[in-house]
Design a protein around this motif. Structure first.
Motif, PDB file in Angstrom:
ATOM      1  N   PRO A  94       4.320   0.235   3.852  1.00 36.13           N
ATOM      2  CA  PRO A  94       5.099   1.385   4.338  1.00 36.13           C
ATOM      3  C   PRO A  94       4.484   1.935   5.624  1.00 36.13           C
ATOM      4  O   PRO A  94       3.265   2.010   5.763  1.00 36.13           O
ATOM      5  CB  PRO A  94       4.984   2.400   3.192  1.00 36.13           C
ATOM      6  N   THR A 112       5.139   4.971   7.020  1.00 39.82           N
ATOM      7  CA  THR A 112       4.966   6.428   7.041  1.00 39.82           C
ATOM      8  C   THR A 112       4.618   6.929   5.648  1.00 39.82           C
ATOM      9  O   THR A 112       4.846   6.252   4.646  1.00 39.82           O
ATOM     10  CB  THR A 112       6.248   7.139   7.500  1.00 39.82           C
ATOM     11  N   ARG A 113       4.065   8.146   5.627  1.00 38.79           N
ATOM     12  CA  ARG A 113       3.751   8.790   4.348  1.00 38.79           C
ATOM     13  C   ARG A 113       5.027   8.964   3.523  1.00 38.79           C
ATOM     14  O   ARG A 113       5.022   8.796   2.306  1.00 38.79           O
ATOM     15  CB  ARG A 113       3.092  10.138   4.626  1.00 38.79           C
ATOM     16  N   ARG A 114       6.102   9.298   4.178  1.00 37.49           N
ATOM     17  CA  ARG A 114       7.384   9.487   3.495  1.00 37.49           C
ATOM     18  C   ARG A 114       7.868   8.177   2.873  1.00 37.49           C
ATOM     19  O   ARG A 114       8.368   8.152   1.741  1.00 37.49           O
ATOM     20  CB  ARG A 114       8.431  10.004   4.489  1.00 37.49           C
ATOM     21  N   ALA A 115       7.701   7.077   3.628  1.00 35.96           N
ATOM     22  CA  ALA A 115       8.124   5.781   3.102  1.00 35.96           C
ATOM     23  C   ALA A 115       7.318   5.414   1.862  1.00 35.96           C
ATOM     24  O   ALA A 115       7.849   4.818   0.917  1.00 35.96           O
ATOM     25  CB  ALA A 115       7.975   4.710   4.173  1.00 35.96           C
ATOM     26  N   ALA A 134       6.042   7.624  -0.292  1.00 34.98           N
ATOM     27  CA  ALA A 134       6.543   8.477  -1.373  1.00 34.98           C
ATOM     28  C   ALA A 134       7.878   7.982  -1.908  1.00 34.98           C
ATOM     29  O   ALA A 134       8.181   8.146  -3.099  1.00 34.98           O
ATOM     30  CB  ALA A 134       6.666   9.910  -0.875  1.00 34.98           C
ATOM     31  N   ASP A 135       8.676   7.357  -1.050  1.00 32.35           N
ATOM     32  CA  ASP A 135      10.004   6.888  -1.472  1.00 32.35           C
ATOM     33  C   ASP A 135       9.977   5.519  -2.140  1.00 32.35           C
ATOM     34  O   ASP A 135      11.004   5.068  -2.660  1.00 32.35           O
ATOM     35  CB  ASP A 135      10.935   6.814  -0.244  1.00 32.35           C
ATOM     36  N   LEU A 136       8.811   4.859  -2.118  1.00 29.14           N
ATOM     37  CA  LEU A 136       8.731   3.508  -2.686  1.00 29.14           C
ATOM     38  C   LEU A 136       8.832   3.583  -4.215  1.00 29.14           C
ATOM     39  O   LEU A 136       7.971   4.144  -4.885  1.00 29.14           O
ATOM     40  CB  LEU A 136       7.415   2.851  -2.270  1.00 29.14           C
ATOM     41  N   ARG A 137       9.880   3.027  -4.755  1.00 33.45           N
ATOM     42  CA  ARG A 137      10.160   3.147  -6.188  1.00 33.45           C
ATOM     43  C   ARG A 137       9.081   2.496  -7.044  1.00 33.45           C
ATOM     44  O   ARG A 137       8.763   2.978  -8.133  1.00 33.45           O
ATOM     45  CB  ARG A 137      11.525   2.510  -6.486  1.00 33.45           C
ATOM     46  N   THR A 151       4.036   3.933  -8.676  1.00 28.81           N
ATOM     47  CA  THR A 151       4.065   4.811  -9.848  1.00 28.81           C
ATOM     48  C   THR A 151       2.642   5.173 -10.272  1.00 28.81           C
ATOM     49  O   THR A 151       1.669   4.755  -9.666  1.00 28.81           O
ATOM     50  CB  THR A 151       4.789   4.120 -11.011  1.00 28.81           C
ATOM     51  N   ARG A 168       1.770  10.663  -6.713  1.00 28.41           N
ATOM     52  CA  ARG A 168       2.285  11.694  -5.806  1.00 28.41           C
ATOM     53  C   ARG A 168       1.291  12.839  -5.621  1.00 28.41           C
ATOM     54  O   ARG A 168       1.179  13.386  -4.522  1.00 28.41           O
ATOM     55  CB  ARG A 168       3.626  12.236  -6.315  1.00 28.41           C
ATOM     56  N   TRP A 174      -2.170   7.507   1.324  1.00 27.49           N
ATOM     57  CA  TRP A 174      -1.680   7.243   2.676  1.00 27.49           C
ATOM     58  C   TRP A 174      -2.849   7.019   3.645  1.00 27.49           C
ATOM     59  O   TRP A 174      -2.791   6.149   4.518  1.00 27.49           O
ATOM     60  CB  TRP A 174      -0.795   8.391   3.167  1.00 27.49           C
TER      61      TRP A 174
END
Length: 398
Positions: A251, A253-256, A258-261, A264, A269, A276
């Motif tokens: 990923p 970005t940090r957002r990418a 967090a969005d990675l399914r 887990t 989180r 990151w």
């Protein structure tokens, strides 16, 4: 139902030591850890039983010094089931026997079909043990009575099991070789720490890019540091599968992230900044890991036919011969001779490849005298047979 009491005070400890020293015969010993829950592999409960003394359940973290117990029972025979699993955590608190009897290993050497404690107890004593708490978090305090009963039963019957196994070892002529095996377990040197422990990540072997591997490494290192700091099992923070999924996805970005399914875990989180930061380091570092790690071990046997046909023929012939001996002795092949030892002497056979040289090579690898006596000559014969078959094949093809 019996009420089991955990020994956690100096007075209770001193009383338990006196009673154990006043008992008779071997001492059954077991330890409960919190694997899968805690980072450490420390013992949280240590159980002991001795005839004439009874069962004792020690709260290991609450006992600051086991030396009085160690001094009194060290020279006695300790009975453990799968001793290699418990010796390290027992030694960590200062409990280190001079002699052991390993009931699980004895069951293997006797060719028993199932060697778990419950199965061995049922076959030898006709008693069914419930194993419902085997994967419990033994760092829990206070420990429930049902757990303590389970823990007590793990040692309460172990000396009786030992006696039945001793009889069977004597009847089958395996007492001496069992003694060599127990001694080998007791004195086996601890494995040195892996140079790159992150490579033990499940699923990492299919990764072929140094950059992906670098990200996996940095995530593993960061997770390991947090696990050590909090004494939580690493996989409970973020599982291996999450690290591998992130290392594959890379990923940006940090957002990418967090969005990675597939990312887990309980800390996935809550510790997002930590993860990151590790990814950024992995993406930018110049210290890229090698895709393949140099090793002195032979390649997987499936590759031998193409890479070293002569070794492949030697290994197949020797494996078949060793399997026959294992069947005659009524024990698993891997207890007759460690498969890696056989692979190594087949890949690089000593010269001359006779029984003496092969025996010496096996001894250097760690084989016990009884194993060498049982296998060296038949391995040498198998190597001769393999060489002859290769010569015959060459002659027919010319």
């Amino acid at each position: 139902m019996d009420e089991y009491r955990v020994i956690e005070t100096p007075g209770a400890f001193d009383e338990a030591v006196d009673l154990l020293l006043g008992g008779e015969g071997p001492i059954a010993v077991d330890a409960e850890r919190a694997s899968g829950f805690r980072y450490s592999q420390r013992a949280y409960l240590i159980q002991m039983y001795r005839r004439g003394a009874g069962v004792f359940l020690f709260d290991a973290p609450a006992v600051p010094d086991f030396s009085a117990l160690e001094d009194g029972i060290r020279a006695e025979e300790w009975v453990l089931h799968a001793a290699s699993q418990d010796l390290a955590c027992l030694r960590e608190v200062g409990l280190d026997p001079d002699h052991i009897f390993d009931t699980e290993l004895a069951a293997r050497l006797l060719g028993m079909p199932r060697v778990g404690l419950a199965s061995v107890v049922e076959e030898l004593l006709g008693v069914k043990l419930a194993k419902e708490h085997s994967a419990a978090d033994w760092s829990t305090r206070p420990l429930p009575q049902s757990w303590l009963k389970y823990a007590a039963l793990d040692v309460e019957l172990l000396v009786d099991v030992r006696d039945r196994l001793v009889d069977r070892l004597d009847e089958t002529g395996k007492a001496a070789l069992a003694g060599q095996e127990f001694d080998a377990v007791l004195h086996r040197a601890a494995k040195p720490p892996a140079a790159e422990p992150w490579r033990r990540l499940s699923g990492i072997h299919s990764m072929r890019s140094p950059r992906n591997l670098a990200v996996a490494r940095e995530l593993w290192v960061s997770r390991d540091a947090l696990a050590s700091e909090t004494d939580i099992a690493p996989g409970r923070l973020i599982p291996d599968a999450s690290i591998v999924a992130v290392a594959r996805a890379l990923p940006s970005t940090r957002r990418a992230l967090a969005d990675l399914r597939e990312f887990t875990g309980r800390a996935s989180r809550s510790e997002l900044d930590r993860w990151w930061s590790a990814i950024e380091h992995g993406l930018s570092t110049d210290e890229l890991p090698a895709v393949r790690v140099p090793s002195d071990a032979p390649p997987p046997p499936r590759a031998w036919a193409a890479r070293n046909p002569e070794a492949d023929i030697r290994l197949k012939a020797a494996k078949a011969a060793v399997a026959v001996i294992a069947e005659q002795l009524d024990m698993p092949v891997e207890n007759l001779l460690t498969p890696d030892f056989l692979r190594r002497v087949a890949w690089h056979p000593p010269q001359p490849a006779d029984a003496v040289s092969i025996g010496t090579a096996l001894a250097q690898l760690g084989a016990r005298p009884w194993q060498i006596e049982a296998t060296a000559q038949i391995i040498a014969d198998a190597f001769v047979e393999a060489s002859q078959s290769l010569l015959d094949a060459t002659s027919e093809g010319s």
